[in-house]
Design a protein around this motif. Structure first.
Motif, PDB file in Angstrom:
ATOM      1  N   VAL A 164      -0.525   7.155 -22.637  1.00 10.81           N
ATOM      2  CA  VAL A 164      -1.844   7.175 -22.003  1.00 10.81           C
ATOM      3  C   VAL A 164      -2.530   5.818 -22.147  1.00 10.81           C
ATOM      4  CG1 VAL A 164      -4.161   8.163 -22.150  1.00 10.81           C
ATOM      5  CG2 VAL A 164      -2.168   9.654 -22.219  1.00 10.81           C
ATOM      6  N   ILE A 165      -2.452   5.233 -23.323  1.00 11.99           N
ATOM      7  CA  ILE A 165      -3.066   3.914 -23.528  1.00 11.99           C
ATOM      8  C   ILE A 165      -2.462   2.897 -22.572  1.00 11.99           C
ATOM      9  CG2 ILE A 165      -3.322   2.029 -25.178  1.00 11.99           C
ATOM     10  CD1 ILE A 165      -3.447   4.153 -27.392  1.00 11.99           C
ATOM     11  N   ARG A 166      -1.150   2.950 -22.426  1.00 12.48           N
ATOM     12  CA  ARG A 166      -0.496   2.004 -21.519  1.00 12.48           C
ATOM     13  C   ARG A 166      -0.834   2.293 -20.059  1.00 12.48           C
ATOM     14  NH1 ARG A 166       6.032   0.870 -20.935  1.00 12.48           N
ATOM     15  NH2 ARG A 166       5.833  -1.088 -19.790  1.00 12.48           N
ATOM     16  N   LEU A 167      -0.911   3.572 -19.710  1.00 13.55           N
ATOM     17  CA  LEU A 167      -1.243   3.947 -18.340  1.00 13.55           C
ATOM     18  C   LEU A 167      -2.630   3.443 -17.954  1.00 13.55           C
ATOM     19  CD1 LEU A 167      -0.712   5.520 -15.714  1.00 13.55           C
ATOM     20  CD2 LEU A 167      -1.600   7.569 -16.860  1.00 13.55           C
ATOM     21  N   VAL A 171       5.904   5.192 -16.973  1.00 13.39           N
ATOM     22  CA  VAL A 171       4.857   5.682 -17.867  1.00 13.39           C
ATOM     23  C   VAL A 171       4.392   7.066 -17.411  1.00 13.39           C
ATOM     24  CG1 VAL A 171       2.545   5.243 -18.776  1.00 13.39           C
ATOM     25  CG2 VAL A 171       4.143   3.352 -18.471  1.00 13.39           C
ATOM     26  N   LEU A 172       4.201   7.241 -16.100  1.00 11.03           N
ATOM     27  CA  LEU A 172       3.823   8.556 -15.579  1.00 11.03           C
ATOM     28  C   LEU A 172       4.877   9.605 -15.919  1.00 11.03           C
ATOM     29  CD1 LEU A 172       2.555   7.505 -12.013  1.00 11.03           C
ATOM     30  CD2 LEU A 172       1.137   8.310 -13.909  1.00 11.03           C
ATOM     31  N   ALA A 173       6.143   9.255 -15.712  1.00 10.12           N
ATOM     32  CA  ALA A 173       7.223  10.215 -15.970  1.00 10.12           C
ATOM     33  C   ALA A 173       7.311  10.565 -17.446  1.00 10.12           C
ATOM     34  CB  ALA A 173       8.548   9.637 -15.477  1.00 10.12           C
ATOM     35  N   SER A 174       7.176   9.561 -18.316  1.00 12.76           N
ATOM     36  CA  SER A 174       7.300   9.830 -19.752  1.00 12.76           C
ATOM     37  C   SER A 174       6.120  10.636 -20.275  1.00 12.76           C
ATOM     38  CB  SER A 174       7.414   8.513 -20.517  1.00 12.76           C
ATOM     39  OG  SER A 174       6.216   7.762 -20.414  1.00 12.76           O
ATOM     40  N   LEU A 175       4.957  10.480 -19.671  1.00 13.02           N
ATOM     41  CA  LEU A 175       3.798  11.276 -20.081  1.00 13.02           C
ATOM     42  C   LEU A 175       3.964  12.742 -19.682  1.00 13.02           C
ATOM     43  CD1 LEU A 175       0.880  11.495 -21.188  1.00 13.02           C
ATOM     44  CD2 LEU A 175       0.085  10.865 -18.892  1.00 13.02           C
ATOM     45  N   ALA A 191       0.830  -1.207   0.000  1.00 13.18           N
ATOM     46  CA  ALA A 191       0.000   0.000   0.000  1.00 13.18           C
ATOM     47  C   ALA A 191       0.861   1.252   0.000  1.00 13.18           C
ATOM     48  CB  ALA A 191      -0.933  -0.006   1.213  1.00 13.18           C
ATOM     49  N   ASP A 192       1.957   1.240   0.745  1.00 11.37           N
ATOM     50  CA  ASP A 192       2.856   2.393   0.754  1.00 11.37           C
ATOM     51  C   ASP A 192       3.464   2.638  -0.628  1.00 11.37           C
ATOM     52  OD1 ASP A 192       2.349   2.812   3.414  1.00 11.37           O
ATOM     53  OD2 ASP A 192       4.185   1.832   4.121  1.00 11.37           O
ATOM     54  N   ALA A 193       3.780   1.552  -1.340  1.00  8.78           N
ATOM     55  CA  ALA A 193       4.332   1.697  -2.682  1.00  8.78           C
ATOM     56  C   ALA A 193       3.313   2.334  -3.625  1.00  8.78           C
ATOM     57  CB  ALA A 193       4.781   0.337  -3.215  1.00  8.78           C
ATOM     58  N   LEU A 194       2.066   1.869  -3.564  1.00  8.46           N
ATOM     59  CA  LEU A 194       1.031   2.451  -4.416  1.00  8.46           C
ATOM     60  C   LEU A 194       0.740   3.899  -4.027  1.00  8.46           C
ATOM     61  CD1 LEU A 194      -1.435  -0.566  -4.653  1.00  8.46           C
ATOM     62  CD2 LEU A 194       0.059   0.287  -6.446  1.00  8.46           C
ATOM     63  N   ALA A 195       0.729   4.180  -2.723  1.00  8.82           N
ATOM     64  CA  ALA A 195       0.498   5.553  -2.273  1.00  8.82           C
ATOM     65  C   ALA A 195       1.626   6.475  -2.726  1.00  8.82           C
ATOM     66  CB  ALA A 195       0.358   5.590  -0.759  1.00  8.82           C
ATOM     67  N   ALA A 196       2.868   5.964  -2.737  1.00 13.69           N
ATOM     68  CA  ALA A 196       3.997   6.768  -3.225  1.00 13.69           C
ATOM     69  C   ALA A 196       3.846   7.056  -4.714  1.00 13.69           C
ATOM     70  CB  ALA A 196       5.314   6.032  -2.960  1.00 13.69           C
ATOM     71  N   GLU A 197       3.356   6.081  -5.466  1.00 19.24           N
ATOM     72  CA  GLU A 197       3.091   6.310  -6.893  1.00 19.24           C
ATOM     73  C   GLU A 197       1.997   7.363  -7.070  1.00 19.24           C
ATOM     74  OE1 GLU A 197       4.526   5.016  -9.499  1.00 19.24           O
ATOM     75  OE2 GLU A 197       5.276   3.003  -9.093  1.00 19.24           O
ATOM     76  N   ARG A 238      -2.492  16.952 -17.022  1.00 17.95           N
ATOM     77  CA  ARG A 238      -2.705  17.197 -15.591  1.00 17.95           C
ATOM     78  C   ARG A 238      -3.963  16.477 -15.092  1.00 17.95           C
ATOM     79  NH1 ARG A 238      -1.118  22.724 -17.059  1.00 17.95           N
ATOM     80  NH2 ARG A 238       1.006  23.099 -16.318  1.00 17.95           N
ATOM     81  N   GLU A 239      -5.020  16.486 -15.897  1.00 16.72           N
ATOM     82  CA  GLU A 239      -6.239  15.780 -15.506  1.00 16.72           C
ATOM     83  C   GLU A 239      -5.977  14.282 -15.389  1.00 16.72           C
ATOM     84  OE1 GLU A 239      -9.323  16.658 -18.242  1.00 16.72           O
ATOM     85  OE2 GLU A 239      -9.265  18.832 -17.915  1.00 16.72           O
ATOM     86  N   LEU A 240      -5.245  13.739 -16.323  1.00 20.23           N
ATOM     87  CA  LEU A 240      -4.951  12.303 -16.303  1.00 20.23           C
ATOM     88  C   LEU A 240      -4.078  11.930 -15.109  1.00 20.23           C
ATOM     89  CD1 LEU A 240      -4.246  11.799 -20.109  1.00 20.23           C
ATOM     90  CD2 LEU A 240      -6.229  10.961 -18.846  1.00 20.23           C
ATOM     91  N   LEU A 241      -3.102  12.775 -14.813  1.00 23.14           N
ATOM     92  CA  LEU A 241      -2.225  12.487 -13.667  1.00 23.14           C
ATOM     93  C   LEU A 241      -3.002  12.545 -12.359  1.00 23.14           C
ATOM     94  CD1 LEU A 241       0.950  14.495 -14.742  1.00 23.14           C
ATOM     95  CD2 LEU A 241       0.718  12.012 -14.638  1.00 23.14           C
ATOM     96  N   GLY A 242      -3.900  13.532 -12.217  1.00 21.61           N
ATOM     97  CA  GLY A 242      -4.724  13.601 -11.017  1.00 21.61           C
ATOM     98  C   GLY A 242      -5.627  12.386 -10.873  1.00 21.61           C
TER      99      GLY A 242
END
Length: 688
Positions: A311-314, A239-243, A179-185, A261-265
């Motif tokens: 985005v498709i991969r994310l 994937v997040l970083a490359s987007l 859970a901590d790993a997912l929360a950090a992501e 920004r909407e997708l990252l949120g």
């Protein structure tokens, strides 16, 4: 940092209490195990045996509170068994001071070396030495000593049995790690909205990976929701970083950036929901509007090229996270085999053997703690205060391989002992509790210690000191000692520990350049592995990339740990100033991130080869090896081969890879400038 400031910082750290989630059921179970053992021993064998068994059960319970992914019953059994052996061997020679001092030296030296195997093993070993100093005073013959040792082992067995029979929050440590790993992501995704090049601390992912190492039996019993989410989380980060990164993702401004920004949120919200579900074993609850944002057709119309593919991969990876958190995934490849302890023995021996080199921190700790404990035992025996084991017991419990923990724990133990011993001794002298009431008070203090053990050493030490007083009072021991005498002996032990570290230190500060060089070398290998895959796209190369990435993460965490220790040390490093360290850390993080962005767009097997990639990969390996050596020797860094290989890149038509290699070049130049700037300042007489 000056000595005065270092002492102030460590004192403040020692008395700091942290807000941690308390686990009253776990504390109650441990206290119940202690009560069962002490009560049975008291009824069957009398107070002296009850005291020994209480120490065994208490130590076994403490072992289960340490950070370890091993099953808790195993920790309890190992702690109780090792303490039983220590007590029996100690009693055999306790009557002869020279012989016992020699045994104490060997036993403490081995306990000091045990820190090479990790803090859990080190703490258990140190506690065994501390408690042995008390328990050897209880028996009166070899036969009774064997009986005491057997009861200590029984204490560990009872605690292990209670964990099996009454599990509390089963798989809780593994749930928290994942859970901590997912929360950090999730936090990373939200930070990328404001800072497209934000850094990411890989430690939560590394802890989750450690927690995923299971025995075959554990793998069969593991909850379904813990199966595959970690592996998916590992793949989401690049994937997040490359987007978000303008170099390889969406432009810095415009409608594409707004949609990003909407997708990252939305991604952060999904990851937080999955983390909450895994931590509490509940269904994943996500607002439908969030999923509509992620899967809106408008997104694919607005974005194109690499951002569209990201985005498709994310979206696919987030669907996998939710599926795994619901416990419906296959979980293939989601855990690593944990070898049994017998198979770890050769590696443990090799690790300890590797510490026998001049200047190694663990070896210096073993030498330091063994001398201090023996000197403390002789001093405590010579002093006319009685029960001099308080001196070496304090020393062995507060001493650690690093400066900050040793000094912080010394002042915290003295403060906690002052309060705990004062209150407990006052109760004993005022109320004169009998055997059974003293037993009840000892169990109550143990419960308090188990409850607050994660909040800070000083809080736990208050209850521990009171526990020892009530327990020894139950056995008719130590009743003649006053509060000033006990506190004075504890002070002697703490002062000995602090003086020993000042006289024979193991500073981390002078080794910072070596840690930095190790990180540079690991990052270079990771980047070279990624570029190799562009030169010859192959399925098998991805495993090599994974291993190189893990090596880079380990090196980065080792650097960060070393820097955190060095900040509090009262020693100056003329070879690497704090400004240089911060600049170099930023540059190397940039270097690793650039390689990660390139990894996010690896070509599939069978894709066209990029001839210039092979030359760049070889240049990265050779130049980073040369640069790592230069960092250690305080020489300027040179990137001739890498720059030549990058110059050849101009003829290649690969937008993503070209952007990634440009970022690599910028990071290497930034690192060279960071270290060379400090060298110029020293040559100009600026110094640190």
């Amino acid at each position: 940092m000056t000595w005065l400031r270092a002492l102030k910082e460590t004192t403040r750290s020692g008395f700091t209490l942290e807000r941690q989630r308390l686990e009253p059921l776990v504390a109650l179970r441990a206290a119940a195990g202690l009560a069962i053992v002490v009560g049975a021993a008291l009824a069957l064998f009398g107070p002296a045996v009850a005291v020994s068994s209480a120490f065994g059960a208490h130590q076994a319970a403490i072992a289960t509170f340490q950070r370890s992914w091993r099953p808790r019953p195993l920790l309890a059994l190992a702690s109780g068994g090792s303490l039983a052996v220590s007590t029996f061997l100690g009693y055999l020679v306790a009557g002869r001071l020279p012989l016992f001092t020699a045994l104490l030296f060997v036993w403490t030296f081995a306990a000091g070396l045990a820190w090479a195997l990790g803090p859990t093993v080190g703490i258990i070993a140190a506690s065994n030495v501390a408690i042995m100093l008390v328990t050897i005073t209880l028996p009166s013959s070899i036969a009774t000593a064997a009986g005491h040792a057997a009861m200590i082992a029984v204490g560990g067995l009872v605690q292990a049995a209670l964990i099996v029979v009454f599990p509390v929050r089963r798989w809780g440590a593994q749930r928290d790690a994942l859970a901590d790993a997912l929360a950090a992501e999730a936090d990373y995704a939200r930070r990328l909205r404001q800072d497209p090049t934000a850094s990411f601390d890989p430690e939560p992912l590394m802890l989750a990976r450690s927690a995923a190492a299971l025995s075959p039996r554990q793998a069969r019993r593991r909850p379904a929701e813990l199966h595959g989410a970690r592996g998916v989380a590992e793949r989401i980060r690049p994937v997040l970083a490359s987007l978000a990164d303008p170099a390889v993702g969406v432009p810095a401004d415009g409608p594409e950036r707004d949609r990003c920004r909407e997708l990252l949120g939305a991604a952060g919200t999904v990851l937080d929901a999955a983390a909450h579900a895994i931590r509490h074993g509940e269904p994943v609850r996500i607002d439908r509007r969030i999923m509509r944002t992620l899967k809106s057709p408008d997104t694919l119309r607005i974005l194109s090229g690499p951002p569209r593919r990201a985005v498709i991969r994310l979206v696919a990876l987030l669907d996998d996270v939710v599926e795994e958190a619901e416990g419906e995934g296959t979980g293939e490849g989601s855990h690593r085999d944990r070898p049994p302890l017998r198979e770890l023995l050769p590696g443990a021996v090799a690790t300890i053997r590797g510490e026998f080199r001049r200047g190694r921190p663990v070896l210096r700790h073993a030498e330091r703690v063994s001398v201090v404990v023996c000197a403390g035992y002789i001093l405590g025996t010579a002093l006319p205060l009685g029960h001099g084991y308080w001196v070496p017991m304090t020393a062995v419990m507060v001493m650690r391989p690093d400066f900050s923990q040793t000094y912080a724990r010394s002042v915290a133990r003295f403060g906690g002992t002052l309060i705990g011993v004062g209150v407990a001794t006052g109760i004993v002298q005022a109320a004169h509790p009998g055997t059974y009431l003293s037993c009840a008070l000892a169990v109550l203090c143990a419960f308090g210690m188990y409850l607050v053990t994660r909040t800070g050493y000083v809080a736990a030490q208050v209850f521990t000191a009171a526990y020892v007083v009530f327990l020894l009072g139950m056995g008719g021991e130590d009743t003649g000692q006053t509060v000033p005498e006990r506190v004075l002996l504890t002070l002697f032990g703490g002062v000995l520990a602090m003086v020993a570290y000042a006289v024979y230190p193991a500073w981390e500060t002078p080794r910072l350049r070596h840690r930095l060089a190790d990180w540079l070398l690991a990052d270079g290998r990771y980047a070279a592995c990624v570029v190799d895959h562009y030169a010859v796209p192959a399925v098998t190369a991805k495993q090599d990339i994974r291993q190189a990435l893990l090596g880079a993460r380990d090196a980065r965490i080792a650097w960060q740990d070393a820097l955190a220790l060095a900040i509090h040390e009262p020693v100056r490093n003329r070879g690497l100033t704090r400004v240089q360290a911060e600049a170099a850390e930023h540059a190397l993080a940039h270097f690793g991130r650039s390689a990660m962005l390139m990894e996010a767009h690896l070509p599939e097997h069978g894709a066209p080869m990029v001839p210039a990639a092979a030359a760049l990969s070889e240049a990265l390996r050779r130049d980073t090896e040369r640069a790592a050596k230069a960092v250690r020797e305080r020489r300027p860094l040179q990137w001739d081969r890498v720059k030549a290989a990058l110059a050849e890149w101009q003829a290649q038509d690969h937008a993503v890879l070209e952007s990634g290699t440009a970022l690599l070049g910028e990071a290497l130049d930034e690192l060279a400038d960071a270290l060379d700037d400090g060298r110029r300042r020293r040559n100009d007489g600026g110094g640190h």
